[in-house]
Design a protein around this motif. Structure first.
Motif, PDB file in Angstrom:
ATOM      1  N   VAL A 182     -35.302  19.753  70.555  1.00  0.00           N
ATOM      2  CA  VAL A 182     -36.374  18.839  70.166  1.00  0.00           C
ATOM      3  C   VAL A 182     -36.072  17.463  70.748  1.00  0.00           C
ATOM      4  O   VAL A 182     -34.908  17.074  70.866  1.00  0.00           O
ATOM      5  CB  VAL A 182     -36.499  18.780  68.619  1.00  0.00           C
ATOM      6  CG1 VAL A 182     -35.218  18.310  67.982  1.00  0.00           C
ATOM      7  CG2 VAL A 182     -37.674  17.921  68.186  1.00  0.00           C
ATOM      8  N   SER A 230     -39.560  12.940  68.266  1.00  0.00           N
ATOM      9  CA  SER A 230     -40.098  13.943  67.350  1.00  0.00           C
ATOM     10  C   SER A 230     -39.145  14.155  66.180  1.00  0.00           C
ATOM     11  O   SER A 230     -39.565  14.239  65.021  1.00  0.00           O
ATOM     12  CB  SER A 230     -40.336  15.270  68.082  1.00  0.00           C
ATOM     13  OG  SER A 230     -41.434  15.180  68.968  1.00  0.00           O
ATOM     14  N   PHE A 259     -40.905  15.879  62.991  1.00  0.00           N
ATOM     15  CA  PHE A 259     -40.097  17.095  62.875  1.00  0.00           C
ATOM     16  C   PHE A 259     -39.248  17.100  61.608  1.00  0.00           C
ATOM     17  O   PHE A 259     -38.745  18.146  61.205  1.00  0.00           O
ATOM     18  CB  PHE A 259     -39.206  17.256  64.110  1.00  0.00           C
ATOM     19  CG  PHE A 259     -38.735  18.668  64.353  1.00  0.00           C
ATOM     20  CD1 PHE A 259     -39.532  19.569  65.023  1.00  0.00           C
ATOM     21  CD2 PHE A 259     -37.501  19.087  63.887  1.00  0.00           C
ATOM     22  CE1 PHE A 259     -39.101  20.870  65.234  1.00  0.00           C
ATOM     23  CE2 PHE A 259     -37.061  20.381  64.099  1.00  0.00           C
ATOM     24  CZ  PHE A 259     -37.864  21.281  64.773  1.00  0.00           C
ATOM     25  N   VAL A 275     -40.284  19.653  59.217  1.00  0.00           N
ATOM     26  CA  VAL A 275     -39.778  21.003  59.494  1.00  0.00           C
ATOM     27  C   VAL A 275     -38.426  21.198  58.808  1.00  0.00           C
ATOM     28  O   VAL A 275     -38.170  22.228  58.177  1.00  0.00           O
ATOM     29  CB  VAL A 275     -39.658  21.226  61.019  1.00  0.00           C
ATOM     30  CG1 VAL A 275     -39.107  22.626  61.304  1.00  0.00           C
ATOM     31  CG2 VAL A 275     -41.007  21.038  61.698  1.00  0.00           C
ATOM     32  N   VAL A 335     -39.440  22.041  71.232  1.00  0.00           N
ATOM     33  CA  VAL A 335     -40.556  21.110  71.339  1.00  0.00           C
ATOM     34  C   VAL A 335     -40.440  20.485  72.723  1.00  0.00           C
ATOM     35  O   VAL A 335     -39.416  19.884  73.056  1.00  0.00           O
ATOM     36  CB  VAL A 335     -40.495  20.028  70.254  1.00  0.00           C
ATOM     37  CG1 VAL A 335     -41.615  19.001  70.455  1.00  0.00           C
ATOM     38  CG2 VAL A 335     -40.591  20.655  68.869  1.00  0.00           C
ATOM     39  N   LEU A 380     -49.220  21.654  70.378  1.00  0.00           N
ATOM     40  CA  LEU A 380     -49.024  21.122  69.033  1.00  0.00           C
ATOM     41  C   LEU A 380     -49.911  19.915  68.742  1.00  0.00           C
ATOM     42  O   LEU A 380     -50.255  19.657  67.601  1.00  0.00           O
ATOM     43  CB  LEU A 380     -47.563  20.705  68.849  1.00  0.00           C
ATOM     44  CG  LEU A 380     -46.523  21.817  68.871  1.00  0.00           C
ATOM     45  CD1 LEU A 380     -45.122  21.220  68.834  1.00  0.00           C
ATOM     46  CD2 LEU A 380     -46.728  22.783  67.713  1.00  0.00           C
ATOM     47  N   TRP A 391     -44.974  23.814  71.704  1.00  0.00           N
ATOM     48  CA  TRP A 391     -43.908  24.610  71.079  1.00  0.00           C
ATOM     49  C   TRP A 391     -43.719  25.869  71.899  1.00  0.00           C
ATOM     50  O   TRP A 391     -44.649  26.647  72.081  1.00  0.00           O
ATOM     51  CB  TRP A 391     -44.275  24.960  69.641  1.00  0.00           C
ATOM     52  CG  TRP A 391     -43.356  25.914  68.936  1.00  0.00           C
ATOM     53  CD1 TRP A 391     -43.654  27.161  68.500  1.00  0.00           C
ATOM     54  CD2 TRP A 391     -41.987  25.673  68.552  1.00  0.00           C
ATOM     55  NE1 TRP A 391     -42.582  27.727  67.867  1.00  0.00           N
ATOM     56  CE2 TRP A 391     -41.539  26.826  67.891  1.00  0.00           C
ATOM     57  CE3 TRP A 391     -41.118  24.588  68.712  1.00  0.00           C
ATOM     58  CZ2 TRP A 391     -40.248  26.940  67.381  1.00  0.00           C
ATOM     59  CZ3 TRP A 391     -39.822  24.703  68.215  1.00  0.00           C
ATOM     60  CH2 TRP A 391     -39.408  25.865  67.551  1.00  0.00           C
ATOM     61  N   ARG A 400     -41.268  29.345  72.221  1.00  0.00           N
ATOM     62  CA  ARG A 400     -40.337  30.166  71.458  1.00  0.00           C
ATOM     63  C   ARG A 400     -40.203  31.530  72.118  1.00  0.00           C
ATOM     64  O   ARG A 400     -41.082  31.976  72.846  1.00  0.00           O
ATOM     65  CB  ARG A 400     -40.806  30.348  70.021  1.00  0.00           C
ATOM     66  CG  ARG A 400     -42.208  30.880  69.870  1.00  0.00           C
ATOM     67  CD  ARG A 400     -42.457  31.559  68.544  1.00  0.00           C
ATOM     68  NE  ARG A 400     -41.807  32.850  68.465  1.00  0.00           N
ATOM     69  CZ  ARG A 400     -41.921  33.684  67.418  1.00  0.00           C
ATOM     70  NH1 ARG A 400     -42.658  33.322  66.386  1.00  0.00           N
ATOM     71  NH2 ARG A 400     -41.310  34.845  67.406  1.00  0.00           N
ATOM     72  N   THR A 432     -41.635  28.724  63.265  1.00  0.00           N
ATOM     73  CA  THR A 432     -42.852  28.414  64.015  1.00  0.00           C
ATOM     74  C   THR A 432     -43.956  27.944  63.085  1.00  0.00           C
ATOM     75  O   THR A 432     -44.677  26.975  63.378  1.00  0.00           O
ATOM     76  CB  THR A 432     -43.311  29.651  64.812  1.00  0.00           C
ATOM     77  OG1 THR A 432     -42.291  29.991  65.764  1.00  0.00           O
ATOM     78  CG2 THR A 432     -44.615  29.391  65.536  1.00  0.00           C
ATOM     79  N   VAL A 471     -43.242  24.366  62.109  1.00  0.00           N
ATOM     80  CA  VAL A 471     -43.532  23.450  63.214  1.00  0.00           C
ATOM     81  C   VAL A 471     -45.043  23.211  63.311  1.00  0.00           C
ATOM     82  O   VAL A 471     -45.495  22.067  63.450  1.00  0.00           O
ATOM     83  CB  VAL A 471     -42.977  24.004  64.538  1.00  0.00           C
ATOM     84  CG1 VAL A 471     -43.498  23.201  65.733  1.00  0.00           C
ATOM     85  CG2 VAL A 471     -41.454  23.989  64.527  1.00  0.00           C
ATOM     86  N   ARG A 472     -45.829  24.274  63.235  1.00  0.00           N
ATOM     87  CA  ARG A 472     -47.295  24.134  63.301  1.00  0.00           C
ATOM     88  C   ARG A 472     -47.806  23.240  62.174  1.00  0.00           C
ATOM     89  O   ARG A 472     -48.647  22.357  62.391  1.00  0.00           O
ATOM     90  CB  ARG A 472     -47.949  25.510  63.201  1.00  0.00           C
ATOM     91  CG  ARG A 472     -47.820  26.384  64.428  1.00  0.00           C
ATOM     92  CD  ARG A 472     -48.391  27.745  64.119  1.00  0.00           C
ATOM     93  NE  ARG A 472     -48.245  28.673  65.224  1.00  0.00           N
ATOM     94  CZ  ARG A 472     -48.158  29.995  65.074  1.00  0.00           C
ATOM     95  NH1 ARG A 472     -48.211  30.518  63.852  1.00  0.00           N
ATOM     96  NH2 ARG A 472     -48.021  30.772  66.123  1.00  0.00           N
ATOM     97  N   ALA A 528     -46.872  19.595  62.705  1.00  0.00           N
ATOM     98  CA  ALA A 528     -47.658  19.024  63.803  1.00  0.00           C
ATOM     99  C   ALA A 528     -49.086  18.726  63.358  1.00  0.00           C
ATOM    100  O   ALA A 528     -49.658  17.688  63.721  1.00  0.00           O
ATOM    101  CB  ALA A 528     -47.655  19.976  64.995  1.00  0.00           C
TER     102      ALA A 528
END
Length: 304
Positions: free
Chosen positions: A95, A99, A104, A107, A142, A157, A263, A265, A277, A280-281, A284
């Motif tokens: 990352v 962020s 972040f 998260v 990220v 994102l 993002w 992965r 995930t 993170v979504r 964001a």
């Protein structure tokens, strides 16, 4: 080709630690046993998988098997946990610094509630994040790169917005009429790759750097230095909004720079990676500008 997990573990340990001896200590076996596992794996693959230099590194063919070894180990640990084993799942993530200092953190707050899960963060730039994904050293990243690494999925994102700001005393000192003296006012940079301030100056018609440019390679300390009046800088809007509202820092112009973030992965059927995930979504959606990612590829990449 039959693949032995113990052999893959030896290859991963060499990739992580750089020598057969260090890999042996990690695996609690002898260096001779590590050598035997690697020779057997190379015989099965029909090619050299480890460069015996200092440090030892996987060859390009070996990197594919390092990635496979990490993936299968993750799935094995998750399966063991489902059967009430005690091993912790590691989730290595790359990352960028801004962020991590802003959105972040949500998260990490969500991950704090997950049992037997260890988050391992790499604060890296976009180019090195891609390398970490390719090698399998991280499961997700990220990044400002919209093109997926082979074997990975990618999704937009949103964009992290940056605004030009300074301490009120600095802004007053370098104000010429209704505008700052952009060409002379001391500025800040995060590191040599930080193009955000230069991009803002280009928009103001300034093609040369100010005489005084301070470098502070930490997101929190960069922000503190701007607030202390050391120089002006482009600050993430989520980080700066409270101080802007309170007058502790001053916005220098209505200009903004929106940096699109993505993002990436591994395409891996892992419950824990899917949970990451989802976190993170959700973070964001709460903090980044929607519908911006990919809209302006001329903007600088994320500060790292």
């Amino acid at each position: 080709m039959d693949l032995n997990q113990g052999q893959l573990d030896a290859l991963v340990a060499i990739a992580d630690h750089g020598s057969f001896e260090a890999a042996a200590r990690q695996l609690h076996i002898t260096p001779s046993a590590v050598s035997q596992r690697i020779r057997a794996l190379e015989a099965a693959a029909g090619r050299v998988l480890v460069s015996r230099a200092t440090p030892c590194r996987p060859t390009p063919q070996g990197e594919w098997l390092v990635r496979l070894g990490r993936q299968t180990r993750l799935l094995q640990v998750e399966a063991s946990q489902a059967l009430a084993a005690a091993s912790a799942v590691e989730l290595p993530v790359a990352v960028n610094a801004d962020s991590l200092a802003t959105w972040f953190r949500d998260v990490l707050a969500e991950a704090a509630a997950w049992d037997a899960t260890a988050i391992r963060l790499h604060v890296e730039d976009q180019a090195y994040s891609q390398k970490l994904l390719r090698s399998g050293d991280v499961l997700g990243a990220v990044t400002s790169e919209p093109e997926a690494v082979q074997g990975c999925s990618v999704e937009p994102l949103g964009a992290l917005r940056y605004v030009p700001a300074a301490a009120p005393a600095l802004a007053d000192r370098w104000r010429r009429g209704r505008s700052p003296d952009w060409a002379a006012m001391p500025s800040m940079v995060f590191n040599d790759k930080d193009d955000l301030q230069r991009e803002l100056l280009r928009r103001q018609g300034i093609t040369h750097a100010p005489a005084i440019v301070h470098q502070v390679p930490s997101s929190a300390d960069f922000y503190a230095a701007v607030r202390a009046g050391l120089g002006w800088g482009m600050l993430p809007e989520p980080q700066a909004s409270a101080d802007l509202a309170a007058g502790r820092i001053t916005r220098l112009s209505p200009d903004v720079i929106d940096v699109p973030l993505y993002w990436q992965r591994w395409r891996l059927d892992s419950a824990r990676l899917s949970a990451l995930t989802g976190a993170v979504r959700a973070a964001a959606r709460r903090h980044l500008l929607r519908g911006r990612a990919g809209s302006d590829r001329t903007t600088p990449g994320p500060r790292i």
